[in-house]
Motif scaffolding. Structure first.
Motif, PDB file in Angstrom:
ATOM      1  N   GLN A  56       0.832  -1.151   0.133  1.00  0.00           N
ATOM      2  CA  GLN A  56       0.038  -0.043   0.037  1.00  0.00           C
ATOM      3  C   GLN A  56       0.802   1.299   0.128  1.00  0.00           C
ATOM      4  OE1 GLN A  56      -2.105  -1.134   3.434  1.00  0.00           O
ATOM      5  NE2 GLN A  56      -4.115  -1.457   2.362  1.00  0.00           N
ATOM      6  N   ILE A  57       1.942   1.293   0.722  1.00  0.00           N
ATOM      7  CA  ILE A  57       2.718   2.587   0.722  1.00  0.00           C
ATOM      8  C   ILE A  57       3.292   2.653  -0.596  1.00  0.00           C
ATOM      9  CG2 ILE A  57       5.148   3.329   1.663  1.00  0.00           C
ATOM     10  CD1 ILE A  57       3.992   2.069   4.442  1.00  0.00           C
ATOM     11  N   GLU A  58       3.836   1.611  -1.120  1.00  0.00           N
ATOM     12  CA  GLU A  58       4.344   1.455  -2.651  1.00  0.00           C
ATOM     13  C   GLU A  58       3.366   2.278  -3.660  1.00  0.00           C
ATOM     14  OE1 GLU A  58       6.020  -1.707  -4.400  1.00  0.00           O
ATOM     15  OE2 GLU A  58       7.471  -2.290  -2.677  1.00  0.00           O
ATOM     16  N   THR A  59       2.101   1.813  -3.425  1.00  0.00           N
ATOM     17  CA  THR A  59       1.072   2.512  -4.307  1.00  0.00           C
ATOM     18  C   THR A  59       1.086   4.093  -4.094  1.00  0.00           C
ATOM     19  OG1 THR A  59      -0.406   0.320  -4.217  1.00  0.00           O
ATOM     20  CG2 THR A  59      -1.396   2.469  -4.834  1.00  0.00           C
ATOM     21  N   PHE A  60       1.070   4.314  -2.743  1.00  0.00           N
ATOM     22  CA  PHE A  60       1.068   5.918  -2.483  1.00  0.00           C
ATOM     23  C   PHE A  60       2.329   6.490  -3.198  1.00  0.00           C
ATOM     24  CE2 PHE A  60      -2.094   4.963   0.998  1.00  0.00           C
ATOM     25  CZ  PHE A  60      -3.026   6.483   0.789  1.00  0.00           C
ATOM     26  N   LEU A  61       3.324   6.046  -3.045  1.00  0.00           N
ATOM     27  CA  LEU A  61       4.532   6.558  -3.576  1.00  0.00           C
ATOM     28  C   LEU A  61       4.436   6.420  -5.043  1.00  0.00           C
ATOM     29  CD1 LEU A  61       7.427   4.664  -1.353  1.00  0.00           C
ATOM     30  CD2 LEU A  61       6.557   7.152  -1.122  1.00  0.00           C
ATOM     31  N   LYS A  62       4.131   5.636  -5.654  1.00  0.00           N
ATOM     32  CA  LYS A  62       4.050   5.670  -7.076  1.00  0.00           C
ATOM     33  C   LYS A  62       3.094   6.798  -7.654  1.00  0.00           C
ATOM     34  CE  LYS A  62       4.073   1.070  -7.549  1.00  0.00           C
ATOM     35  NZ  LYS A  62       4.007  -0.315  -7.705  1.00  0.00           N
ATOM     36  N   GLU A  63       1.868   6.564  -6.965  1.00  0.00           N
ATOM     37  CA  GLU A  63       0.872   7.723  -7.376  1.00  0.00           C
ATOM     38  C   GLU A  63       1.113   8.854  -7.197  1.00  0.00           C
ATOM     39  OE1 GLU A  63      -1.844   6.863  -9.291  1.00  0.00           O
ATOM     40  OE2 GLU A  63      -1.176   4.781  -9.622  1.00  0.00           O
ATOM     41  N   CYS A  64       1.613   9.449  -6.013  1.00  0.00           N
ATOM     42  CA  CYS A  64       1.894  10.852  -5.522  1.00  0.00           C
ATOM     43  C   CYS A  64       3.173  11.199  -6.151  1.00  0.00           C
ATOM     44  CB  CYS A  64       1.813  10.868  -4.228  1.00  0.00           C
ATOM     45  SG  CYS A  64       0.292  10.355  -3.473  1.00  0.00           S
ATOM     46  N   TYR A  65       4.086  10.357  -6.645  1.00  0.00           N
ATOM     47  CA  TYR A  65       5.274  11.055  -7.128  1.00  0.00           C
ATOM     48  C   TYR A  65       5.568  10.705  -8.671  1.00  0.00           C
ATOM     49  CZ  TYR A  65       7.660  11.977  -2.497  1.00  0.00           C
ATOM     50  OH  TYR A  65       7.893  12.420  -1.118  1.00  0.00           O
ATOM     51  N   GLY A  66       4.468  10.098  -9.390  1.00  0.00           N
ATOM     52  CA  GLY A  66       4.624   9.662 -10.553  1.00  0.00           C
ATOM     53  C   GLY A  66       5.709   8.871 -10.841  1.00  0.00           C
ATOM     54  N   ALA A  67       5.785   7.752 -10.280  1.00  0.00           N
ATOM     55  CA  ALA A  67       6.769   6.510 -10.418  1.00  0.00           C
ATOM     56  C   ALA A  67       6.464   5.355 -10.745  1.00  0.00           C
ATOM     57  CB  ALA A  67       7.745   6.612  -9.135  1.00  0.00           C
ATOM     58  N   GLU A  68       7.136   4.367 -11.172  1.00  0.00           N
ATOM     59  CA  GLU A  68       6.841   3.183 -11.712  1.00  0.00           C
ATOM     60  C   GLU A  68       7.337   2.056 -10.799  1.00  0.00           C
ATOM     61  OE1 GLU A  68       4.842   2.638 -14.279  1.00  0.00           O
ATOM     62  OE2 GLU A  68       4.840   4.675 -14.605  1.00  0.00           O
ATOM     63  N   GLN A  69       8.202   2.448 -10.043  1.00  0.00           N
ATOM     64  CA  GLN A  69       8.582   1.299  -9.149  1.00  0.00           C
ATOM     65  C   GLN A  69       9.502   1.884  -7.831  1.00  0.00           C
ATOM     66  OE1 GLN A  69      13.274   0.346 -11.037  1.00  0.00           O
ATOM     67  NE2 GLN A  69      12.135  -1.416 -10.306  1.00  0.00           N
ATOM     68  N   VAL A  70       9.256   0.832  -6.600  1.00  0.00           N
ATOM     69  CA  VAL A  70      10.024   1.502  -5.398  1.00  0.00           C
ATOM     70  C   VAL A  70      10.961   0.217  -4.941  1.00  0.00           C
ATOM     71  CG1 VAL A  70       9.523   1.756  -3.088  1.00  0.00           C
ATOM     72  CG2 VAL A  70       7.857   2.576  -4.887  1.00  0.00           C
ATOM     73  N   LEU A  71      12.025   0.487  -4.756  1.00  0.00           N
ATOM     74  CA  LEU A  71      13.227  -0.241  -4.424  1.00  0.00           C
ATOM     75  C   LEU A  71      13.536  -0.096  -2.967  1.00  0.00           C
ATOM     76  CD1 LEU A  71      15.447  -0.016  -7.341  1.00  0.00           C
ATOM     77  CD2 LEU A  71      13.693  -1.692  -7.138  1.00  0.00           C
ATOM     78  N   TRP A  72      13.913  -1.005  -2.074  1.00  0.00           N
ATOM     79  CA  TRP A  72      14.002  -1.035  -0.665  1.00  0.00           C
ATOM     80  C   TRP A  72      15.044  -1.234  -0.355  1.00  0.00           C
ATOM     81  CZ3 TRP A  72       9.587   0.493   2.268  1.00  0.00           C
ATOM     82  CH2 TRP A  72       8.388   0.696   1.554  1.00  0.00           C
ATOM     83  N   VAL A  73      16.066  -0.723   0.524  1.00  0.00           N
ATOM     84  CA  VAL A  73      17.052  -1.147   1.545  1.00  0.00           C
ATOM     85  C   VAL A  73      16.451  -1.510   2.879  1.00  0.00           C
ATOM     86  CG1 VAL A  73      18.917  -0.180  -0.023  1.00  0.00           C
ATOM     87  CG2 VAL A  73      17.904   1.122   1.877  1.00  0.00           C
ATOM     88  N   GLY A  74      17.444  -1.999   3.633  1.00  0.00           N
ATOM     89  CA  GLY A  74      16.873  -2.347   5.034  1.00  0.00           C
ATOM     90  C   GLY A  74      17.016  -1.354   6.197  1.00  0.00           C
ATOM     91  N   ASP A  75      18.161  -0.701   6.605  1.00  0.00           N
ATOM     92  CA  ASP A  75      18.135  -0.106   7.734  1.00  0.00           C
ATOM     93  C   ASP A  75      18.849   1.313   7.301  1.00  0.00           C
ATOM     94  OD1 ASP A  75      17.801   0.675  10.326  1.00  0.00           O
ATOM     95  OD2 ASP A  75      18.691  -1.289  11.189  1.00  0.00           O
ATOM     96  N   GLY A  76      18.975   2.222   8.467  1.00  0.00           N
ATOM     97  CA  GLY A  76      19.772   3.522   8.513  1.00  0.00           C
ATOM     98  C   GLY A  76      20.740   3.458   9.161  1.00  0.00           C
ATOM     99  N   ILE A  77      21.516   4.547   9.208  1.00  0.00           N
ATOM    100  CA  ILE A  77      22.745   4.484  10.113  1.00  0.00           C
ATOM    101  C   ILE A  77      22.538   4.827  11.479  1.00  0.00           C
ATOM    102  CG2 ILE A  77      24.353   5.112   8.073  1.00  0.00           C
ATOM    103  CD1 ILE A  77      24.211   8.069   9.143  1.00  0.00           C
ATOM    104  N   VAL A  78      23.528   4.404  12.519  1.00  0.00           N
ATOM    105  CA  VAL A  78      23.407   4.649  13.733  1.00  0.00           C
ATOM    106  C   VAL A  78      23.136   6.138  14.253  1.00  0.00           C
ATOM    107  CG1 VAL A  78      24.498   4.416  16.060  1.00  0.00           C
ATOM    108  CG2 VAL A  78      24.540   2.386  14.383  1.00  0.00           C
ATOM    109  N   GLY A  79      22.405   6.379  14.926  1.00  0.00           N
ATOM    110  CA  GLY A  79      22.313   8.062  15.429  1.00  0.00           C
ATOM    111  C   GLY A  79      21.240   8.661  14.645  1.00  0.00           C
ATOM    112  N   ASP A  80      20.644   8.084  13.524  1.00  0.00           N
ATOM    113  CA  ASP A  80      19.661   8.902  12.814  1.00  0.00           C
ATOM    114  C   ASP A  80      18.210   8.652  13.377  1.00  0.00           C
ATOM    115  OD1 ASP A  80      17.964   9.898  10.703  1.00  0.00           O
ATOM    116  OD2 ASP A  80      18.479   8.003   9.492  1.00  0.00           O
ATOM    117  N   ASP A  81      17.845   9.928  13.751  1.00  0.00           N
ATOM    118  CA  ASP A  81      16.648   9.863  14.845  1.00  0.00           C
ATOM    119  C   ASP A  81      15.215   9.891  13.650  1.00  0.00           C
ATOM    120  OD1 ASP A  81      16.880  12.367  13.759  1.00  0.00           O
ATOM    121  OD2 ASP A  81      15.983  13.556  15.395  1.00  0.00           O
ATOM    122  N   THR A  82      15.628   9.660  12.617  1.00  0.00           N
ATOM    123  CA  THR A  82      14.213   9.676  11.581  1.00  0.00           C
ATOM    124  C   THR A  82      13.964   8.148  11.233  1.00  0.00           C
ATOM    125  OG1 THR A  82      15.910   9.504   9.673  1.00  0.00           O
ATOM    126  CG2 THR A  82      15.325  11.517  10.083  1.00  0.00           C
TER     127      THR A  82
END
Length: 351
Positions: free
Chosen positions: A192-218
């Motif tokens: 569902q999140i991929e659908t939002f991203l593609k429809e709202c940004y005008g994209a065709e695919q979403v690629l995913w990595v796992g984690d962010g760096i240590v200390g990143d509060d986002t």
């Protein structure tokens, strides 16, 4: 959900351009929140204004300010820095904090229409409700849209600009750690999140990595990890010390990047970027990363950290952007706010 997407930006032919495509302006929100840089707010203005000075050489810089007093203070600091004031515009859009990548407008374009530019105004909750209040930040995109007479689309879910990266050719890169975090949109699954991203940004695919760096509060923004530098190439940060807590997670991300395929079936071209040595302040590991660079019309501005890897990182980024000057600006004080130049800025594309 179907009714929302019947009139989505994608259905109307809009897309979110890559950051290296030509800008009309860069948007910023003037820093004023002491709690974001406790004990250091006064020290960030010099590197922040140096950033504005460099960006203003190639495009307008549009700055959200709270009031006339803030505008006067900002102007004085920009004069001290020698910035070109003729390239700088101020807008009275009161804010809670300075992170314009996340609360600022997402500009989409469709040059062949009567309204060639529009704004997507995602919901904003300060990275999962961590730093209230955030109500003023949340409405800034619509305020800007109203000021310029631009159409504004409201998806109705939480999303931050630093959590998504674009190649300008239909592909979005993001992280599971952030966008699948239950503090954002717990009612939505990955599809569902991929659908939002593609429809709202005008994209065709979403690629995913796992984690962010240590200390990143986002919770793992992609703009601290992996960045597109052209339609088929990414720069991704790697930690060289196997004992560092970032080492394994960045290696895992690299393996996922190697397995990805673009819309044309081709693999990503992957360039490796070093991490700086750990930046510690008041016993806190800060999310220092050379990946948090900003691609402006006239330059690529890279955060540096008084580190042995500063110059090697700048050289790698220079090779990735042979058509632009690459400028390193000391971000040692700015990173105390847990973000750097990309987090602070949002591009407005030219038509």
């Amino acid at each position: 959900m179907t009714s929302l997407f019947d009139n989505s930006p994608k259905k109307a032919g809009y897309r979110f351009p890559a950051e290296w495509e030509k800008h009309e302006a860069t948007w910023l929100t003037w820093p004023h929140k002491e709690a974001s840089w406790p004990g250091k707010l006064d020290k960030i203005y010099a590197p922040y204004c140096e950033f504005i000075k460099v960006v203003a050489k190639g495009e307008k810089v549009r700055i959200n300010v709270n009031d006339e007093a803030t505008k006067a203070f900002a102007t004085s600091k920009l004069v001290e820095a020698g910035a070109d004031l003729s390239q700088i515009e101020f807008y009275f859009n009161p804010s809670n904090d300075a992170w314009c990548r996340d609360h600022g407008p997402a500009f989409l374009v469709n040059p062949g229409t009567a309204e060639p530019k529009m704004i997507v105004d995602w919901g904003y909750n300060a990275w999962g409700g961590k730093y209230p209040p955030f109500e003023q930040d949340d409405v800034i995109p619509t305020r800007i849209g109203d000021h310029f007479g631009l159409p504004v689309f409201h998806p109705g879910i939480v999303m931050e600009g630093g959590s998504v990266e674009f190649n300008g050719a239909g592909t979005i890169l993001t992280s599971r750690a952030c966008l699948l975090n239950e503090n954002r949109n717990p009612e939505l699954n990955q599809e569902q999140i991929e659908t939002f991203l593609k429809e709202c940004y005008g994209a065709e695919q979403v690629l995913w990595v796992g984690d962010g760096i240590v200390g990143d509060d986002t919770d793992g923004h992609i703009d601290d990890i992996t960045r597109f530098v052209n339609a088929n190439t990414v720069l991704t940060v790697l930690e060289s010390n196997p004992l560092d807590e970032n080492y394994l997670l960045l290696q895992e991300n690299l393996e996922e990047l190697k397995a990805m395929r673009l819309l044309n079936g081709e693999p990503l071209h992957i360039l490796k970027l070093p991490m700086p040595s750990p930046v510690i302040y008041e016993d806190t590991r800060l999310p220092a990363s050379y990946a948090n660079f900003y691609i402006a019309n006239a330059a690529v501005i890279v955060p540096t950290f008084r580190d042995v890897n500063d110059e090697p990182a700048l050289e790698i980024i220079r090779q990735a952007f042979p058509d632009r000057e690459v400028v390193g600006i000391d971000s040692t004080d700015i990173i105390w706010g847990l973000g750097s130049f990309h987090c602070l800025s949002q591009q407005e594309p030219a038509i």
